[in-house]
Structures are given as C-alpha cells and as structure tokens.
Design a protein around this motif. Structure first.
Motif, PDB file in Angstrom:
ATOM      1  N   MET A 237      -3.903  -4.646  28.069  1.00 41.83           N
ATOM      2  CA  MET A 237      -3.752  -5.965  28.645  1.00 41.83           C
ATOM      3  C   MET A 237      -5.103  -6.488  29.088  1.00 41.83           C
ATOM      4  SD  MET A 237      -2.151  -5.032  32.408  1.00 41.83           S
ATOM      5  CE  MET A 237      -2.437  -6.644  33.101  1.00 41.83           C
ATOM      6  N   SER A 238      -5.242  -7.793  29.091  1.00 38.77           N
ATOM      7  CA  SER A 238      -6.470  -8.415  29.570  1.00 38.77           C
ATOM      8  C   SER A 238      -6.303  -8.811  31.021  1.00 38.77           C
ATOM      9  CB  SER A 238      -6.803  -9.660  28.749  1.00 38.77           C
ATOM     10  OG  SER A 238      -7.121  -9.311  27.436  1.00 38.77           O
ATOM     11  N   ASP A 239      -7.270  -8.482  31.842  1.00 38.63           N
ATOM     12  CA  ASP A 239      -7.251  -8.905  33.231  1.00 38.63           C
ATOM     13  C   ASP A 239      -7.810 -10.311  33.281  1.00 38.63           C
ATOM     14  OD1 ASP A 239      -7.544  -9.346  35.873  1.00 38.63           O
ATOM     15  OD2 ASP A 239      -9.151  -7.907  36.166  1.00 38.63           O
ATOM     16  N   GLU A 240      -6.960 -11.292  32.957  1.00 40.13           N
ATOM     17  CA  GLU A 240      -7.400 -12.671  32.985  1.00 40.13           C
ATOM     18  C   GLU A 240      -6.916 -13.341  34.244  1.00 40.13           C
ATOM     19  OE1 GLU A 240      -9.657 -12.472  29.592  1.00 40.13           O
ATOM     20  OE2 GLU A 240      -9.557 -13.814  31.281  1.00 40.13           O
ATOM     21  N   GLN A 241      -6.526 -12.541  35.314  1.00 37.79           N
ATOM     22  CA  GLN A 241      -6.113 -13.109  36.566  1.00 37.79           C
ATOM     23  C   GLN A 241      -7.192 -13.991  37.125  1.00 37.79           C
ATOM     24  OE1 GLN A 241      -6.441  -9.239  38.757  1.00 37.79           O
ATOM     25  NE2 GLN A 241      -7.292 -10.548  40.238  1.00 37.79           N
ATOM     26  N   HIS A 242      -8.504 -13.656  36.876  1.00 37.28           N
ATOM     27  CA  HIS A 242      -9.606 -14.337  37.499  1.00 37.28           C
ATOM     28  C   HIS A 242     -10.337 -15.284  36.571  1.00 37.28           C
ATOM     29  CE1 HIS A 242      -8.855 -11.459  40.623  1.00 37.28           C
ATOM     30  NE2 HIS A 242      -9.190 -10.478  39.864  1.00 37.28           N
ATOM     31  N   ASP A 243     -10.382 -14.962  35.174  1.00 42.48           N
ATOM     32  CA  ASP A 243     -11.342 -15.648  34.350  1.00 42.48           C
ATOM     33  C   ASP A 243     -10.777 -16.645  33.353  1.00 42.48           C
ATOM     34  OD1 ASP A 243     -13.367 -12.712  34.067  1.00 42.48           O
ATOM     35  OD2 ASP A 243     -13.367 -14.266  35.544  1.00 42.48           O
ATOM     36  N   GLY A 244      -9.554 -16.534  32.962  1.00 45.28           N
ATOM     37  CA  GLY A 244      -9.083 -17.320  31.836  1.00 45.28           C
ATOM     38  C   GLY A 244      -9.521 -16.677  30.537  1.00 45.28           C
ATOM     39  N   ILE A 245      -9.102 -17.220  29.405  1.00 44.60           N
ATOM     40  CA  ILE A 245      -9.428 -16.639  28.112  1.00 44.60           C
ATOM     41  C   ILE A 245     -10.669 -17.328  27.570  1.00 44.60           C
ATOM     42  CG2 ILE A 245      -8.494 -16.054  25.847  1.00 44.60           C
ATOM     43  CD1 ILE A 245      -6.917 -14.987  28.265  1.00 44.60           C
ATOM     44  N   ARG A 246     -11.782 -16.655  27.541  1.00 45.60           N
ATOM     45  CA  ARG A 246     -13.021 -17.261  27.077  1.00 45.60           C
ATOM     46  C   ARG A 246     -13.674 -16.350  26.052  1.00 45.60           C
ATOM     47  NH1 ARG A 246     -15.848 -19.800  32.513  1.00 45.60           N
ATOM     48  NH2 ARG A 246     -14.039 -20.944  33.246  1.00 45.60           N
ATOM     49  N   PRO A 247     -13.497 -16.635  24.768  1.00 50.67           N
ATOM     50  CA  PRO A 247     -14.023 -15.739  23.744  1.00 50.67           C
ATOM     51  C   PRO A 247     -15.533 -15.642  23.734  1.00 50.67           C
ATOM     52  CG  PRO A 247     -13.220 -17.785  22.789  1.00 50.67           C
ATOM     53  CD  PRO A 247     -12.796 -17.785  24.223  1.00 50.67           C
ATOM     54  N   PHE A 248     -16.229 -16.641  24.331  1.00 49.68           N
ATOM     55  CA  PHE A 248     -17.684 -16.596  24.318  1.00 49.68           C
ATOM     56  C   PHE A 248     -18.241 -15.759  25.461  1.00 49.68           C
ATOM     57  CE2 PHE A 248     -17.056 -19.612  27.598  1.00 49.68           C
ATOM     58  CZ  PHE A 248     -16.185 -20.579  27.128  1.00 49.68           C
ATOM     59  N   LYS A 249     -17.391 -15.216  26.308  1.00 48.38           N
ATOM     60  CA  LYS A 249     -17.847 -14.357  27.393  1.00 48.38           C
ATOM     61  C   LYS A 249     -17.845 -12.905  26.941  1.00 48.38           C
ATOM     62  CE  LYS A 249     -15.966 -15.156  31.381  1.00 48.38           C
ATOM     63  NZ  LYS A 249     -14.918 -15.450  32.380  1.00 48.38           N
TER      64      LYS A 249
ATOM     65  N   PRO B 291      -3.498  11.932  36.326  1.00 50.12           N
ATOM     66  CA  PRO B 291      -3.248  11.962  37.772  1.00 50.12           C
ATOM     67  C   PRO B 291      -4.393  11.366  38.585  1.00 50.12           C
ATOM     68  CG  PRO B 291      -2.687  14.074  36.768  1.00 50.12           C
ATOM     69  CD  PRO B 291      -3.412  13.273  35.720  1.00 50.12           C
ATOM     70  N   GLY B 292      -5.597  11.428  38.039  1.00 47.37           N
ATOM     71  CA  GLY B 292      -6.745  10.916  38.775  1.00 47.37           C
ATOM     72  C   GLY B 292      -6.846   9.405  38.806  1.00 47.37           C
ATOM     73  N   THR B 293      -6.138   8.749  37.891  1.00 46.29           N
ATOM     74  CA  THR B 293      -6.222   7.283  37.828  1.00 46.29           C
ATOM     75  C   THR B 293      -4.869   6.594  37.935  1.00 46.29           C
ATOM     76  OG1 THR B 293      -6.137   7.386  35.409  1.00 46.29           O
ATOM     77  CG2 THR B 293      -8.324   7.289  36.444  1.00 46.29           C
ATOM     78  N   ALA B 294      -3.772   7.342  37.859  1.00 42.72           N
ATOM     79  CA  ALA B 294      -2.438   6.727  37.906  1.00 42.72           C
ATOM     80  C   ALA B 294      -2.235   5.966  39.209  1.00 42.72           C
ATOM     81  CB  ALA B 294      -1.361   7.793  37.735  1.00 42.72           C
ATOM     82  N   GLY B 295      -2.709   6.529  40.321  1.00 41.80           N
ATOM     83  CA  GLY B 295      -2.561   5.852  41.604  1.00 41.80           C
ATOM     84  C   GLY B 295      -3.346   4.558  41.658  1.00 41.80           C
ATOM     85  N   ALA B 296      -4.577   4.589  41.153  1.00 45.52           N
ATOM     86  CA  ALA B 296      -5.408   3.383  41.133  1.00 45.52           C
ATOM     87  C   ALA B 296      -4.783   2.320  40.238  1.00 45.52           C
ATOM     88  CB  ALA B 296      -6.821   3.724  40.659  1.00 45.52           C
ATOM     89  N   LEU B 297      -4.239   2.736  39.098  1.00 45.34           N
ATOM     90  CA  LEU B 297      -3.593   1.788  38.199  1.00 45.34           C
ATOM     91  C   LEU B 297      -2.389   1.129  38.868  1.00 45.34           C
ATOM     92  CD1 LEU B 297      -3.331   0.524  35.372  1.00 45.34           C
ATOM     93  CD2 LEU B 297      -1.866   2.475  34.753  1.00 45.34           C
ATOM     94  N   SER B 298      -1.603   1.920  39.595  1.00 43.67           N
ATOM     95  CA  SER B 298      -0.438   1.376  40.295  1.00 43.67           C
ATOM     96  C   SER B 298      -0.845   0.331  41.325  1.00 43.67           C
ATOM     97  CB  SER B 298       0.339   2.510  40.975  1.00 43.67           C
ATOM     98  OG  SER B 298       1.450   2.000  41.687  1.00 43.67           O
ATOM     99  N   VAL B 299      -1.877   0.628  42.106  1.00 41.67           N
ATOM    100  CA  VAL B 299      -2.366  -0.328  43.097  1.00 41.67           C
ATOM    101  C   VAL B 299      -2.856  -1.600  42.415  1.00 41.67           C
ATOM    102  CG1 VAL B 299      -4.165  -0.769  44.828  1.00 41.67           C
ATOM    103  CG2 VAL B 299      -2.955   1.420  44.814  1.00 41.67           C
ATOM    104  N   TYR B 300      -3.622  -1.423  41.370  1.00 45.49           N
ATOM    105  CA  TYR B 300      -4.187  -2.562  40.640  1.00 45.49           C
ATOM    106  C   TYR B 300      -3.088  -3.474  40.105  1.00 45.49           C
ATOM    107  CZ  TYR B 300      -6.350  -5.098  36.764  1.00 45.49           C
ATOM    108  OH  TYR B 300      -6.745  -6.075  35.902  1.00 45.49           O
ATOM    109  N   LEU B 301      -2.102  -2.907  39.425  1.00 47.15           N
ATOM    110  CA  LEU B 301      -1.045  -3.711  38.817  1.00 47.15           C
ATOM    111  C   LEU B 301      -0.173  -4.394  39.870  1.00 47.15           C
ATOM    112  CD1 LEU B 301       0.047  -1.388  35.857  1.00 47.15           C
ATOM    113  CD2 LEU B 301      -1.358  -3.462  35.752  1.00 47.15           C
TER     114      LEU B 301
END
Length: 207
Positions: free
Chosen positions: A1-13, A105-115
C-alpha cells in the motif's frame, strides 16, 4: 500500500519504500500526529505544534528529532534561529508493503500502531469536514460515499486501485504550480478492501 495519507499521488516525486527501521521510527501516535500537521499545513516549530496538540514543547521537539533522524522531515535552516528550529516534510511518496512486516515479531507491533493511527487520521479528517461550516458549493462538490455491489478478484482489485491512482495523478499539480482562483487543498481518501460475507464467518462474530 502507498502511504498517501500525507502526500497525494505524485509520480514526479521520489518513491521511498519504508523498511523495518523507518516504520518503527514513524509508528507512534504523537509522532504521526506531528507528521500529519507538517504535511497538511506546512513547516512549523516545536512550540507551534505543541500548542496545537496540547503537548509539552520538549516532548514534541524530541519527536521532531526522531522524525528527522529517520528521514521523514528536515530542518528548514534558512528560516530557523538559534532558539527556534523550523521543520518541513521531505517531499517523497512513501510505500509500505504490509506483508513484509506482519509475520515479523519485531515489526508487527509497529505495523499495527501505524495502520491504526492511519485509519484514525482518515476518520478524523472526515469528521472534521462534516462538523465544519462550509458553503453550499463546497458541500455539493464533496462526497462521503461507499459502494457495496462490487465483486472482484485480487487482480481486479489491484487494477481498480491503479486506475483510481491514475485519476488522482492527473489532477495533482506539479510543484510550484499556482492554484486557480478559489482553490483550496483537497484531500482524497481511497480505501478499498475485501470483506468476508457474514455467512462465511463462524457463529458469534468475526474470525
């Protein structure tokens, strides 16, 4: 998935695919709130952000440094002073491949918080719009809609999302372009995902 929560879709970025270290560096409720404000409203200082968030300036300053350490924001040195540092978002499109982190296990918690924080921000934006005072033209032009009659395979859903992103890209102005008269920032939130029919779930709730 793209984290476009902040940036929008900009192919030139430039595109940045988050790794485990950078995901852990972003996945914190206050840190994500700070990052969202910087993205939506532009550069700010720890003092200004703390006032808006109702937080201690020292705490916000620490989280700003963490975001900077992980390359999400950078100091706006031409604007800052010895006593007050200004921070801005690094212009890039961020991608998060959730499948890479769910089984670790080292990143599952961070992913849950992020999502969870991402979805909370999406919901808050919609709620803010619905409770704010907008004139009739903006009300009529806006929409909060959903569609429930689609049936797709994973391949069809991926193609569907790609088409939506192409539409957003066509309407995204290049950097430095002047907006037209009366133009305001517009947020587009695209959330598309499969749903298991209730008949496919065991009695008593979701699996």
């Amino acid at each position: 998935m793209s984290d476009e929560q902040h940036d929008g879709i900009r192919p030139f970025k430039p595109v940045r695919r988050l790794d485990a270290r950078s995901l852990r560096g972003l996945a914190h409720p206050l840190r994500m709130a700070v990052f969202e404000m910087l993205t939506l409203d532009g550069p700010a200082t720890a003092t200004g952000l703390a006032a808006r968030l109702g937080e201690n300036t020292g705490t916000v300053s620490w989280h700003l440094r963490q975001l900077g350490r992980h390359g999400f924001i950078e100091e706006e040195k031409e604007r800052g002073t010895r006593r007050e540092r200004w921070w801005r978002v690094v212009e890039e499109t961020r991608e998060v491949e959730t499948g890479e982190f769910r089984e670790d296990p080292g990143t599952a918690g961070a992913l849950s918080v992020y999502l969870h924080e991402l979805v909370r921000q999406y919901c808050t934006r919609v709620t803010d719009f619905l409770t704010e005072d907008w004139d009739g033209a903006w009300r009529r032009a806006s929409t909060v809609s959903d569609w429930r009659d689609l049936r797709m395979t994973p391949e069809q859903l991926a193609a569907f999302n790609a088409e939506l992103l192409e539409v957003v890209a066509r309407h995204t102005p290049p950097p430095g372009a002047e907006p037209g008269p009366g133009a305001l920032p517009v947020i587009v939130q695209i959330q598309s995902f499969p749903r298991r029919p209730r008949s496919a779930l065991p009695e008593g709730g979701a699996s």
